[in-house]
Design a protein around this motif. Structure first.
Motif, short mmCIF file in Angstrom:
data_model
loop_
_atom_site.label_atom_id
_atom_site.label_comp_id
_atom_site.label_asym_id
_atom_site.label_seq_id
_atom_site.Cartn_x
_atom_site.Cartn_y
_atom_site.Cartn_z
N ALA A 122 23.08 -29.32 36.26
CA ALA A 122 21.80 -30.01 36.45
C ALA A 122 20.99 -30.00 35.15
N ARG A 123 20.44 -31.16 34.81
CA ARG A 123 19.59 -31.26 33.62
C ARG A 123 18.20 -30.72 33.94
N PRO A 124 17.53 -30.18 32.93
CA PRO A 124 16.13 -29.78 33.14
C PRO A 124 15.28 -30.99 33.53
N ARG B 53 9.92 -30.93 31.31
CA ARG B 53 10.20 -29.76 30.48
C ARG B 53 10.58 -30.14 29.04
N PHE B 54 10.81 -31.42 28.81
CA PHE B 54 11.21 -31.85 27.47
C PHE B 54 9.99 -32.05 26.58
N VAL C 154 13.62 -31.85 23.33
CA VAL C 154 14.46 -30.75 23.79
C VAL C 154 13.76 -30.03 24.94
N ALA C 155 14.56 -29.30 25.71
CA ALA C 155 14.02 -28.52 26.82
C ALA C 155 14.65 -27.13 26.78
N PRO C 156 13.90 -26.11 27.09
CA PRO C 156 14.47 -24.76 27.11
C PRO C 156 15.36 -24.56 28.34
N ALA D 124 22.20 -18.41 31.43
CA ALA D 124 23.18 -18.80 32.45
C ALA D 124 23.41 -20.31 32.42
N ASP D 125 22.34 -21.09 32.29
CA ASP D 125 22.49 -22.54 32.21
C ASP D 125 23.24 -22.95 30.95
N ALA D 126 22.95 -22.27 29.85
CA ALA D 126 23.66 -22.58 28.60
C ALA D 126 25.16 -22.32 28.75
N LEU D 127 25.50 -21.23 29.42
CA LEU D 127 26.92 -20.91 29.63
C LEU D 127 27.58 -21.96 30.52
N ALA D 128 26.86 -22.43 31.53
CA ALA D 128 27.42 -23.46 32.41
C ALA D 128 27.68 -24.75 31.63
N TRP D 129 26.76 -25.12 30.74
CA TRP D 129 26.95 -26.33 29.93
C TRP D 129 28.12 -26.17 28.97
#
Length: 254
Positions: A170-172, A176-177, A238-240, A244-249
């Protein structure tokens, strides 16, 4: 049947289609044998189509499709028979991932030879929530055969007769951008710089190698915005995201 020996079992309909190198007819026959749950007949079709390639008939797409359908839909004892090292070279996804969609590792393991493919199947089943006994498994990915508490719920590919659905994480939310500005920095090319760039490129290689996408990577001393500026990206939005989300991407991209 060995790969270098023809199958002499009588199968008039299949024999005629192979003789004519009729790919359309073979695809229809694959559909029919799947519908009729004729797994022995489907494996026979795979073997005959594979051998036909050695005689100049380009029937490898039929062999590949038959292997894919066996791994996806056939009972465990039949699915395991297409997990040898010579199968699945041109399928739409690794057969070790395809077979993990509907078959447990506990059922497959007694039927699989020791080696890397058993390890890959085990990892795929771990991602799907199965607790795997790792005793004697080849650790092909240098990863534990268990999800860690800090890992995310990874998006999983779903295979079907018509192809693959591989949803992205899922995208932020749009709110959030934000626009950021960075400074162009010298790219690090020594010590850790080259190692970081190589690591990211290798992570993304499955995606870049199988599509027309490309990956541009740079390592700088500075912020993420500085790295983007160094790549020539001006005022990116960009969005923070959390770890865990970074690892999923990263897992999805690789």
């Amino acid at each position: 049947m060995s790969d270098d020996q023809p199958d002499t079992e009588s199968d008039d309909e299949l024999d005629e289609l192979v003789h004519r190198a009729d790919l359309d007819g073979l695809v229809r026959l694959i559909d029919a044998r799947c519908s009729g749950r004729d797994w022995a007949g489907l494996l026979h079709l795979r073997d005959r189509s594979r051998h036909a390639v050695l005689t100049g008939r380009q029937l490898w797409p039929a062999a590949t499709l038959a292997e894919y359908r066996l791994a996806l839909w056939a009972p465990t004892e039949w699915a395991a028979r297409v997990l040898d090292e010579d199968s699945g070279r041109f399928t739409i996804g690794p057969l070790t991932e395809v077979v993990a969609q509907h078959h447990s590792f506990a059922e497959l393991r007694p039927l699989l030879p020791d080696g890397p493919r058993a390890g890959f199947v085990a990892h795929e089943r771990v991602l799907r929530g199965e607790q795997v006994d790792a005793t004697g498994l080849v650790d092909v990915l240098d990863l534990p055969f268990a999800l860690q508490p800090w890992e995310p719920a990874y998006p999983l590919a779903t295979y079907g007769d018509d192809g693959i659905d591989a949803p992205a994480p899922a995208r932020p939310g749009r709110d959030r951008f934000v626009v950021v500005e960075g400074e162009v920095r010298p790219a690090l090319t020594e010590d850790d710089g080259d190692e970081v760039v190589a690591a990211v490129r290798q992570l993304l290689e499955p995606w870049t190698a199988s599509s027309n996408g490309r990956a541009e990577v740079v390592c700088v001393e500075g912020t993420g915005a500085d790295a983007l500026a160094t790549l020539g990206i001006v005022q990116p939005r960009v969005a923070p995201i959390d770890a865990a989300d970074a690892l999923a991407w990263l897992a999805w991209a690789g």
